[in-house]
Design a protein around this motif. Structure first.
Motif, short mmCIF file in Angstrom:
data_model
loop_
_atom_site.label_atom_id
_atom_site.label_comp_id
_atom_site.label_asym_id
_atom_site.label_seq_id
_atom_site.Cartn_x
_atom_site.Cartn_y
_atom_site.Cartn_z
N SER A 8 1.10 -1.17 -0.01
CA SER A 8 0.07 0.07 0.06
C SER A 8 0.91 1.30 -0.01
CB SER A 8 -0.70 0.01 1.22
OG SER A 8 -1.64 -1.00 1.15
N LYS A 10 1.12 5.54 -0.12
CA LYS A 10 0.42 7.01 -0.34
C LYS A 10 1.09 7.70 -1.27
CE LYS A 10 -2.01 6.03 3.65
NZ LYS A 10 -3.42 6.04 3.71
N SER A 40 -8.62 10.08 -0.94
CA SER A 40 -8.91 10.22 0.28
C SER A 40 -8.31 11.81 0.43
CB SER A 40 -8.11 9.48 1.37
OG SER A 40 -6.71 9.35 1.12
N ARG A 43 -4.38 13.10 -0.57
CA ARG A 43 -3.55 11.89 -1.06
C ARG A 43 -4.49 10.84 -1.19
NH1 ARG A 43 1.79 11.82 0.35
NH2 ARG A 43 2.46 13.52 1.61
N THR A 45 -4.38 6.16 -1.98
CA THR A 45 -3.81 5.18 -1.51
C THR A 45 -3.92 4.13 -2.67
OG1 THR A 45 -4.37 5.41 0.69
CG2 THR A 45 -3.61 3.28 0.28
N TYR A 67 4.95 3.60 2.55
CA TYR A 67 4.17 2.50 2.10
C TYR A 67 4.17 1.45 3.40
CZ TYR A 67 8.83 -0.13 2.50
OH TYR A 67 9.92 -0.59 3.01
#
Length: 151
Positions: A8, A10, A40, A43, A45, A67
């Motif tokens: 994951s 950002k 979101s 930012r 994801t 991450y």
């Protein structure tokens, strides 16, 4: 069904940021087995399941991006209406919470032709046992007790 590493990342929500990440992964010869992008605010994801998780993490680190790595389940989804719903119900029957899930429709992944669901649960080993038992039990399982939701 198998477990996999999910990365994951950002990203600042600006044009070209996702393309830059995907370009760097492609240059490192890292393919994504599944990918989802969520907004979101300022930012976003990006969650993806790479073919080479160690190589993907090195790419993300070289780009100096924040991450996280998580273990997820890759579950074959039957190609029929309600295929994913049945997986969710089976997990709910055993009090397993789905933190999040997304679906890959690639024919390479789904052994049954319905694609693969990437599922993050609160107890990975229990979910593996539950879903493995579900595959072997087939149609012999008892009726599904559906959770009650407040309206």
């Amino acid at each position: 069904m198998e477990t996999a590493k999910q990365v994951s990342v950002k990203l600042v929500n600006k044009p070209g940021r996702l393309a830059q990440l995907l370009d760097a992964l492609a240059k490192a010869k890292v393919r994504c087995r599944a990918l989802v992008v969520m907004d979101s605010g300022d930012r976003g994801t990006v969650r993806f399941v790479p073919t080479e998780s160690d190589r993907a993490v090195k790419v993300v680190e070289q780009l100096n991006l924040p991450y996280e790595v998580a273990d997820v389940l890759l579950v074959d989804v039957p190609k029929q209406p309600g295929g994913f719903r049945k997986i969710c119900e089976r997990l709910a029957e055993h009090h397993l919470n789905i933190d999040y899930a997304y679906h890959s429709f690639g024919t390479e992944l789904g052994a049954k032709g319905g694609g693969v669901a990437v599922v993050k649960v609160n107890d990975l080993s229990k979910a593996q046992r539950v879903l493995s038992n579900n595959e072997s039990a087939g149609k012999q399982r008892a009726s599904v007790r559906r959770p009650v939701y407040a309206r």
